[in-house]
Write a protein that holds these residues in place. Structure first.
Motif, PDB file in Angstrom:
ATOM      1  N   LEU A  37       1.507   2.324   5.476  1.00  0.00           N
ATOM      2  CA  LEU A  37       2.200   3.611   5.458  1.00  0.00           C
ATOM      3  C   LEU A  37       1.596   4.630   6.415  1.00  0.00           C
ATOM      4  O   LEU A  37       2.291   5.516   6.889  1.00  0.00           O
ATOM      5  CB  LEU A  37       2.161   4.198   4.043  1.00  0.00           C
ATOM      6  CG  LEU A  37       3.160   3.609   3.085  1.00  0.00           C
ATOM      7  CD1 LEU A  37       3.125   4.353   1.781  1.00  0.00           C
ATOM      8  CD2 LEU A  37       4.553   3.700   3.685  1.00  0.00           C
ATOM      9  N   ASN A  38       0.297   4.494   6.683  1.00  0.00           N
ATOM     10  CA  ASN A  38      -0.383   5.502   7.481  1.00  0.00           C
ATOM     11  C   ASN A  38       0.363   5.941   8.727  1.00  0.00           C
ATOM     12  O   ASN A  38       0.548   7.126   8.948  1.00  0.00           O
ATOM     13  CB  ASN A  38      -1.778   5.014   7.865  1.00  0.00           C
ATOM     14  CG  ASN A  38      -2.785   5.368   6.796  1.00  0.00           C
ATOM     15  OD1 ASN A  38      -2.400   5.845   5.746  1.00  0.00           O
ATOM     16  ND2 ASN A  38      -4.045   5.151   7.066  1.00  0.00           N
ATOM     17  N   PRO A  39       0.816   5.001   9.555  1.00  0.00           N
ATOM     18  CA  PRO A  39       1.503   5.433  10.777  1.00  0.00           C
ATOM     19  C   PRO A  39       2.729   6.291  10.484  1.00  0.00           C
ATOM     20  O   PRO A  39       3.072   7.157  11.288  1.00  0.00           O
ATOM     21  CB  PRO A  39       1.896   4.133  11.447  1.00  0.00           C
ATOM     22  CG  PRO A  39       1.079   3.090  10.828  1.00  0.00           C
ATOM     23  CD  PRO A  39       0.642   3.568   9.499  1.00  0.00           C
ATOM     24  N   PHE A  40       3.364   6.060   9.342  1.00  0.00           N
ATOM     25  CA  PHE A  40       4.603   6.805   9.082  1.00  0.00           C
ATOM     26  C   PHE A  40       4.316   8.220   8.634  1.00  0.00           C
ATOM     27  O   PHE A  40       5.037   9.145   8.986  1.00  0.00           O
ATOM     28  CB  PHE A  40       5.453   6.061   8.059  1.00  0.00           C
ATOM     29  CG  PHE A  40       5.790   4.736   8.592  1.00  0.00           C
ATOM     30  CD1 PHE A  40       6.709   4.636   9.622  1.00  0.00           C
ATOM     31  CD2 PHE A  40       5.124   3.628   8.183  1.00  0.00           C
ATOM     32  CE1 PHE A  40       6.964   3.428  10.189  1.00  0.00           C
ATOM     33  CE2 PHE A  40       5.378   2.416   8.759  1.00  0.00           C
ATOM     34  CZ  PHE A  40       6.295   2.317   9.759  1.00  0.00           C
ATOM     35  N   TYR A  92      -2.138  -2.809  -1.945  1.00  0.00           N
ATOM     36  CA  TYR A  92      -2.982  -2.906  -0.770  1.00  0.00           C
ATOM     37  C   TYR A  92      -2.251  -2.804   0.568  1.00  0.00           C
ATOM     38  O   TYR A  92      -2.325  -1.771   1.207  1.00  0.00           O
ATOM     39  CB  TYR A  92      -3.880  -4.141  -0.847  1.00  0.00           C
ATOM     40  CG  TYR A  92      -4.893  -4.030  -1.958  1.00  0.00           C
ATOM     41  CD1 TYR A  92      -5.986  -3.184  -1.820  1.00  0.00           C
ATOM     42  CD2 TYR A  92      -4.733  -4.710  -3.143  1.00  0.00           C
ATOM     43  CE1 TYR A  92      -6.915  -3.041  -2.830  1.00  0.00           C
ATOM     44  CE2 TYR A  92      -5.664  -4.565  -4.167  1.00  0.00           C
ATOM     45  CZ  TYR A  92      -6.753  -3.738  -3.994  1.00  0.00           C
ATOM     46  OH  TYR A  92      -7.664  -3.588  -4.995  1.00  0.00           O
ATOM     47  N   PRO A  93      -1.542  -3.839   1.008  1.00  0.00           N
ATOM     48  CA  PRO A  93      -1.025  -3.743   2.386  1.00  0.00           C
ATOM     49  C   PRO A  93      -0.018  -2.627   2.589  1.00  0.00           C
ATOM     50  O   PRO A  93      -0.048  -1.948   3.617  1.00  0.00           O
ATOM     51  CB  PRO A  93      -0.396  -5.109   2.638  1.00  0.00           C
ATOM     52  CG  PRO A  93      -0.266  -5.762   1.338  1.00  0.00           C
ATOM     53  CD  PRO A  93      -1.193  -5.119   0.394  1.00  0.00           C
ATOM     54  N   ASN A 143       4.008  -3.561  11.108  1.00  0.00           N
ATOM     55  CA  ASN A 143       2.776  -3.057  10.501  1.00  0.00           C
ATOM     56  C   ASN A 143       2.388  -3.867   9.284  1.00  0.00           C
ATOM     57  O   ASN A 143       1.248  -4.282   9.119  1.00  0.00           O
ATOM     58  CB  ASN A 143       2.989  -1.612  10.033  1.00  0.00           C
ATOM     59  CG  ASN A 143       2.624  -0.629  11.098  1.00  0.00           C
ATOM     60  OD1 ASN A 143       1.958  -0.984  12.051  1.00  0.00           O
ATOM     61  ND2 ASN A 143       3.071   0.580  10.946  1.00  0.00           N
ATOM     62  N   LEU A 144       3.384  -4.074   8.437  1.00  0.00           N
ATOM     63  CA  LEU A 144       3.127  -4.745   7.174  1.00  0.00           C
ATOM     64  C   LEU A 144       2.697  -6.184   7.424  1.00  0.00           C
ATOM     65  O   LEU A 144       1.806  -6.706   6.753  1.00  0.00           O
ATOM     66  CB  LEU A 144       4.386  -4.685   6.316  1.00  0.00           C
ATOM     67  CG  LEU A 144       4.208  -4.866   4.821  1.00  0.00           C
ATOM     68  CD1 LEU A 144       3.189  -3.881   4.298  1.00  0.00           C
ATOM     69  CD2 LEU A 144       5.528  -4.660   4.109  1.00  0.00           C
TER      70      LEU A 144
END
Lengths: 332, 632
Positions: A249-252, A243-244, A216-217
Motif C-alpha cells: 500500500l505504501n506507494p499508493f 503482511y504483503p 507491487n503485491l
C-alpha cells in the motif's frame, strides 16, 4: 512529531509562494493580455473600440502596471481571500467560481473512491492468481481502460445511458437545480448524475492502479517475511492482508498527493464532453482568453491541493510505516 | 525410541517456464529422533532447502512433492502424513509454527519491517491458544528473555529495523520457539552473522535444545557449525543424499568424494602447515604472459623509499542525517574509522579482520580515494617515489589509480548486467587510454585465461556466469591495469565453500606469479589465516592488534582478538567450541574491555590507548601499562 508537523506546515508557505510566481509568469508569457485579445477579436468581427475606453479599462484592470506590481496585488489579494476580477465574466473570480470548486471536489473525491474500491479487489485477485484466466481477462479489460480515450468512452456511456435507461444527457444535476440553492433534492439529483462522470474519469486511473498494485503485491508476495509468516501457520487470507498488502500500500498512500490534481486536470476534456459544471472546462476557457486572474486562481487552487495532498500522504505514511517515523538517522 | 520425523523416498519437482519440469530432490530418505540434532549439508542448489520447505509445507507455488512420504510422529498431535496434506490445509496450518517451526537465513528480511517484534512473535501463539492479550504478551516476553534479549519488555514494542542483526536472528528464533515445537528447522541460521554472534546463536540453539528437548534439523554448508552442533550428518549432492551417519564417523572417514572434497576445500584454522586447498572443481589458470610483460620492473633500490603503502593517523567521522531546512543542527559525528595507522610491504598479503560495521569497507574506500578522510596521511611508494595519495588530484590521481585496484564483495552487484565480459574487463584500459584496440583484445583474452575463464565466452553477459565465475571476472578487471596493490574487500564471502577455495587458490597463485601485494579484507578468520602474511584486527573503527599471522593466531594479546578466535567453529569435531568461554555479547564494546585495553567512550585523545610495539612486529592497542606489565 509536533515539531515535524509545524516544520512541514511552515515549509508549505515558501513552496506555495514559489508556485504562485511560476503560475503568474506562465500566465504572463503569451504576448498581449485580455484586452488585446478582446480588441483583436472585435477587429476580426469588423467592429472597433474607442481608444479612450480601452485606456480606461486598461487602468481599471491594472493592466498598465508592471508584471511585478500586478503580481504583488494578486498575491496580496489571495492572502485576504480576494481572488481578483474575471475579465471574461465581469465579476469577482470568487462569484464566478462559486459552487464549481465544491462540485469539483465532490467529483474528484468520488472518483478517487471509485478507483480504490474497484482496483483493490481486482489487483489482489490478479496478484494472487497470476497468469490464470481470470488474471488475463482482468488485465485485458484493464488495458482497454487505459487505452480508450476517456472522452470517447464518455460519449459511448452517455449514449447508452440515454438509450437504455432514459437518463438525461450531460450535466451533474437536473436542469431545475442548476442555479437553485442547495437542498436535499439537489444533493439527490447530483448523486444520481454522479456515477457516469466518475466511471468515465476513473476508468483509466483504475486500470493504472490495478497494474501497479498487482506488480507491487507480486513483488511483496515473494519476500522472505511472507514465507516466515506462512511458516507460522497463518491462514492465506489473513497472511495476505496483514503482511504483503500492508506493504504494497505504501506507494499508493505516497501517491495521494499526486493523484488529486491529476484527476482534476485529466478530467477537463471529459467535463467538457459531459458539460459538467466543474473546474476543468472553465480553466481551459480562462487560459484561452487570457482571463488571467480566473486562470491563476484555478491553478493556485490545484497547487494548494497538491501541496496539502502531499503533506497528508506524508503524515499517513509516517503513521503507517515505522521505518519512516522512527528510522531517521538509524544505521544498520 | 520412535522417530519424530520420517522422510521416505522424497521427490520434489519444480515446474519452470521454458525448462519444463526440473527435479530438485530425488529420492531422499532420512529420519530424526526426538531431541536430536541432524545436520543437512550441501552446496547451494543441492536441494537441502527444498527438503526443509517440503517438510514445512511451504514449497514455492511451482514446486510439488512428486513422490515419497513425510511423516511426523508428534506426541501431541499423533502421526500425521505431511506429504499428503495441501499446503494451506487446516491440519497443515495447525502444525506449522506450532509443532514444527523454522528459522530462516536472513534475519534482515525474514521479519516484516512494519510490524512490531512482539506482534510478529506472539502471532503464532495467539493463533493456537485462546489467550488474552496480556497472556500472549507475557508468553512472548518470556520467550524473548529465553533467547537472550537484554530487555524483553522493551523489545516487544520495537521494530525489526531498530535491532542489530544478532538480535533480529534471536527474534526469529523466538518466533519459532513460542509454541515450544518438537521440531525446529534452522535454514542456515548463522550464515549472515558475524563469528562472535554466530557462536552466541549456536550456543543459544544448543541450550534451548537441552531445555525443551526439541529436535533440530540444521541446514548449512558450514562444516564448522556441523562439527559443533550435529549428532547425525546428512550430505546432499545434486538432490540426493550421498552420505549419512554419526558426525564423528563422517568427519573421520568421509567416503563419498563430495564430502571428502568438501572437507578439503575448507580453510582450516590454526593449521600449522598451510596445505593448499583442494576445490571440488579445480580451475585451470594459464596465460598471463602479456600481463607480466607489461609490468614495469622495480628498480633495485625501489624499496628503500619505504613500504608500498603507509597509512598514518587516518580518521573519518560520519555525521547524523540532517532533516531538511528547518531541522536542528547536525548531530555529533560517529567515527567510522579512527586513528588508523599501518603499512603494507611490497609483495606481502596483509589481512584485515573485523565484524560487520567495524569500518573495514570505509577504510578500503579511503585507500581507493572514494572517501576523503577527516585527517591522516597515506603514502604510496611507486618504484622509489613516495606519493602523497590524499593530496593527489587531476592527472596525477588518474596516473596513481593504475597502481592500485579493488576487488569487490558482491559478484552480482559489481558487474554491470548490460555490459559484456569483454566490455567489463577492457573498461579500465579504455578509461586510462592504455594500448591499441588489438593490444586490448589480446590482453583481455590473456586475462580471461589467467583467471580460468573460457576465451570464447568473452562476449557473454554477466548473468550467464555463476557467482564464482563472476568474481573471477571482477579479478580480471582489477588486474587489467597491472596494479601493484590490490584491495580485496571480502572477495569470497558471498561464495560457496567449494567456490571459495577456487578463488582463494587463484588469488594466491596470482600473487606469486604477478608479484602482487594484497590488502585482504574479510570477516572470516580461517580465510585470512590461509592467505595473509600479517593480520590486522579492527573493532569499532580502530585497529586493535597487528601481528604476523602465526603470532596473532597462536598468541593473541588483545581481548577482542581472543574472543574472535575463540568464536570460530572448527570443522573438526575433536575441537569443539568452548561455549563457556564465550562471554555475553559485550565483546565488541571498547568500553568493556579489561584494564590496559579499555577505551572509555569519552576519554580525551591524549590518554587513549595507542598501538604499542610488543616486539617481533606485534602491535596491540593498549595504554602504556601493558608494556610495563610485560616487562615485569
Amino acid at each position: 512529531m509536533i515539531s515535524y508537523l509545524v516544520r512541514r506546515i511552515l515549509i508549505m508557505i515558501p513552496t506555495l509562494l514559489v508556485i504562485s510566481v511560476i503560475i503568474f509568469t506562465i500566465i504572463q508569457l503569451p504576448p498581449g493580455d485580455y484586452l488585446s485579445t478582446m480588441v483583436a477579436e472585435l477587429q476580426a468581427r469588423g467592429e472597433s473600440i474607442d481608444q479612450g475606453r480601452l485606456h480606461f479599462l486598461r487602468e481599471t484592470y491594472g493592466l498598465d502596471q508592471s508584471p511585478v506590481e500586478r503580481y504583488g496585488h494578486w498575491i496580496a489579494g489571495l492572502a485576504h481571500g480576494d481572488f481578483g476580477w474575471s475579465f471574461e465574466y465581469g465579476m469577482p473570480v470568487r462569484d464566478v467560481v462559486g459552487d464549481r470548486l465544491l462540485l469539483t471536489v465532490i467529483v474528484s473525491g468520488a472518483t478517487v473512491l471509485f478507483i480504490w474500491l474497484v482496483s483493490f479487489p481486482i489487483a489482489i485477485y490478479s496478484a494472487t492468481h497470476p497468469y490464470s484466466w481470470g488474471d488475463y481477462t482482468l488485465t485485458l479489460i484493464g488495458f482497454l481502460g487505459l487505452a480508450t480515450p476517456s472522452f470517447l468512452f464518455a460519449l459511448v456511456l452517455l449514449y447508452l445511458a440515454n438509450v437504455l435507461f432514459g437518463l438525461p444527457i450531460g450535466g451533474l444535476m437536473a436542469p431545475a437545480y442548476q442555479d437553485a440553492p442547495w437542498s436535499w433534492g439537489k444533493v439527490l439529483s447530483i448523486l444520481s448524475h454522479l456515477w457516469l462522470p466518475v466511471i468515465v474519469i476513473g476508468s483509466s486511473g483504475t486500470a493504472g492502479m490495478i497494474r501497479r498494485l498487482r506488480a507491487n503485491l507480486m513483488d511483496e508476495l515473494n519476500k522472505q517475511y511472507v514465507v516466515t509468516a506462512r511458516a507460522k501457520g497463518l491462514s492465506p487470507t489473513r497472511l495476505l492482508i496483514k503482511y504483503p498488502l500492508r506493504l504494497a500500500l505504501n506507494p499508493f498512500i505516497a501517491d495521494i498527493g499526486a493523484i488529486l490534481p491529476q484527476i482534476i486536470s485529466g478530467a477537463a476534456v471529459v467535463s467538457i464532453v459531459l458539460s459538467l459544471p466543474t473546474e476543468g472546462p472553465m480553466l481551459l476557457d480562462a487560459l484561452r482568453s487570457q482571463d488571467m486572474y480566473l486562470a491563476g486562481s484555478f491553478l493556485m487552487f490545484m497547487a494548494v491541493l497538491t501541496v496539502v495532498g502531499v503533506f497528508l500522504s506524508d503524515i499517513a505514511l509516517a503513521l503507517l510505516d515505522p521505518r519512516i517515523r522512527l528510522g531517521g538517522g538509524v544505521r544498520r | 525410541m520412535s522417530d519424530l520425523l520420517q522422510v521416505t523416498d522424497l521427490e520434489v519437482e519444480f515446474r519452470q517456464s521454458g525448462e519444463g519440469i526440473v527435479s530438485a530432490v530425488r529420492g531422499v530418505s532420512f529420519r530424526i529422533r526426538p531431541g536430536e540434532t541432524v545436520a543437512l549439508v550441501g552446496e547451494s542448489g543441492s536441494g537441502k532447502s527444498v527438503v526443509a520447505q517440503s517438510i514445512m509445507g511451504i514449497l514455492p507455488r511451482n514446486g510439488r512433492i512428486a513422490g515419497g512420504e513425510i511423516r511426523l510422529n508428534d506426541p501431541v498431535t499423533g502421526t500425521i502424513v505431511i506429504s499428503k496434506l495441501d499446503r494451506d490445509d487446516r491440519r497443515m496450518r495447525a502444525l506449522r509454527g506450532n509443532r514444527m517451526a523454522m528459522v530462516f537465513q536472513e534475519p534482515m528480511t525474514s521479519l516484516s519491517p512494519v510490524h512490531r517484534i512482539g506482534d510478529q512473535i506472539g502471532e503464532a501463539y495467539r493463533l493456537r491458544h485462546r489467550a488474552s492479550r496480556t497472556e500472549v504478551q507475557e508468553r512472548t516476553e518470556e520467550t524473548l528473555r529465553l533467547v537472550g534479549f537484554p530487555n524483553p519488555r522493551q523489545a516487544l514494542r520495537s521494530y525489526p529495523f531498530e535491532l542489530s542483526g544478532g538480535l533480529r536472528q534471536r527474534a526469529v528464533i523466538a518466533m519459532g520457539l513460542i509454541c515450544r515445537p518438537s521440531l525446529l528447522i534452522a535454514d542456515e541460521p548463522t550464515t549472515a552473522l558475524d563469528v562472535t554472534i554466530q557462536a552466541q546463536i549456536l550456543k543459544l540453539l544448543f541450550d534451548l535444545q537441552q531445555q525443551f528437548g526439541m529436535a533440530i534439523l540444521m541446514i548449512t554448508h558450514d562444516l564448522g557449525v556441523v562439527a559443533n552442533l550435529a549428532r547425525e550428518v546428512l550430505v546432499m549432492y545434486q538432490g540426493r543424499i550421498v552420505e549419512s551417519g554419526p558426525r564423528d564417523d563422517l568427519f573421520a572417514n568421509p567416503c563419498h568424494p563430495y564430502l571428502k572434497a568438501l572437507l578439503h576445500a575448507v580453510p582450516r584454522f590454526r593449521e600449522d602447515n598451510r596445505q593448499r586447498l583442494v576445490p571440488i572443481r579445480e580451475i585451470a589458470s594459464e596465460g598471463g604472459q602479456l600481463l607480466s610483460r607489461a609490468i614495469t620492473p622495480w628498480p633495485a633500490d625501489g624499496d628503500r623509499a619505504g613500504p608500498l603503502l603507509s597509512v598514518a593517523g587516518v580518521s573519518k567521522s560520519y555525521h547524523g542525517q540532517r532533516g531538511g531546512w528547518f531541522a536542528g543542527p547536525a548531530s555529533a559525528g560517529m567515527p567510522a574509522v579512527d586513528d588508523i595507522s599501518f603499512t603494507i610491504r611490497r609483495g606481502e598479503c596483509l589481512g584485515l579482520v573485523g565484524e560487520s560495521g567495524c569500518g573495514k569497507t570505509t577504510l578500503a574506500k579511503i585507500l581507493m580515494r572514494a572517501i576523503t578522510p577527516d585527517q591522516g596521511r597515506v603514502l604510496f611508494n611507486n618504484r622509489g617515489h613516495q606519493i602523497d595519495v590524499l593530496g593527489l588530484d587531476g592527472h596525477a590521481l588518474m596516473q596513481w589509480r593504475q597502481r592500485q585496484q579493488i576487488i569487490f564483495q558482491d559478484p552480482f552487484g559489481s558487474l554491470d548486467p548490460r555490459m559484456t565480459v569483454f566490455d567489463i574487463i577492457v573498461e579500465p584500459l579504455v578509461i586510462h587510454r592504455v594500448g591499441s584496440a588489438e593490444e586490448r583484445q589480446a590482453l583481455v583474452e590473456d586475462l580471461m585465461a589467467l583467471v580460468g575463464l573460457e576465451r570464447q565466452h568473452v562476449h557473454r553477459h554477466p548473468h550467464s556466469f555463476s557467482g564464482g565465475q563472476r568474481q573471477r571476472i571482477g579479478i580480471a578487471r582489477a588486474l587489467a591495469l597491472r596494479p601493484d596493490l590490490v584491495l580485496c574487500d571480502e572477495p569470497v564471502s558471498a561464495l560457496d565453500v567449494s567456490i571459495q577455495a577456487q578463488i582463494l587458490n587463484l588469488l594466491k597463485d596470482l600473487q606469486s606469479r604477478l608479484g602482487l601485494t594484497y590488502l585482504f579484507i574479510s570477516h572470516n578468520l580461517a580465510v585470512v589465516d590461509y592467505l595473509a602474511d600479517r593480520v590486522m584486527v579492527m573493532c569499532q573503527g580502530r585497529i586493535v592488534e597487528i601481528a604476523p599471522r602465526k603470532s596473532l593466531f597462536c598468541n593473541p594479546v588483545h581481548p577482542y582478538t581472543q574472543t574472535l578466535l575463540l568464536a570460530v567453529p572448527n570443522p573438526d569435531p575433536r575441537f569443539p567450541l568452548d561455549f563457556t568461554q564465550l562471554g555475553p555479547c559485550r565483546t565488541s564494546d571498547p568500553g568493556a574491555w579489561p584494564a590496559p585495553f579499555t577505551i572509555p567512550p569519552a576519554a580525551d585523545p591524549a590518554s587513549r590507548p595507542r598501538l604499542i610495539d610488543l616486539g617481533n612486529d606485534h602491535w596491540v592497542r593498549a595504554t602504556k601499562e601493558l608494556t610495563s606489565c610485560a616487562r615485569a
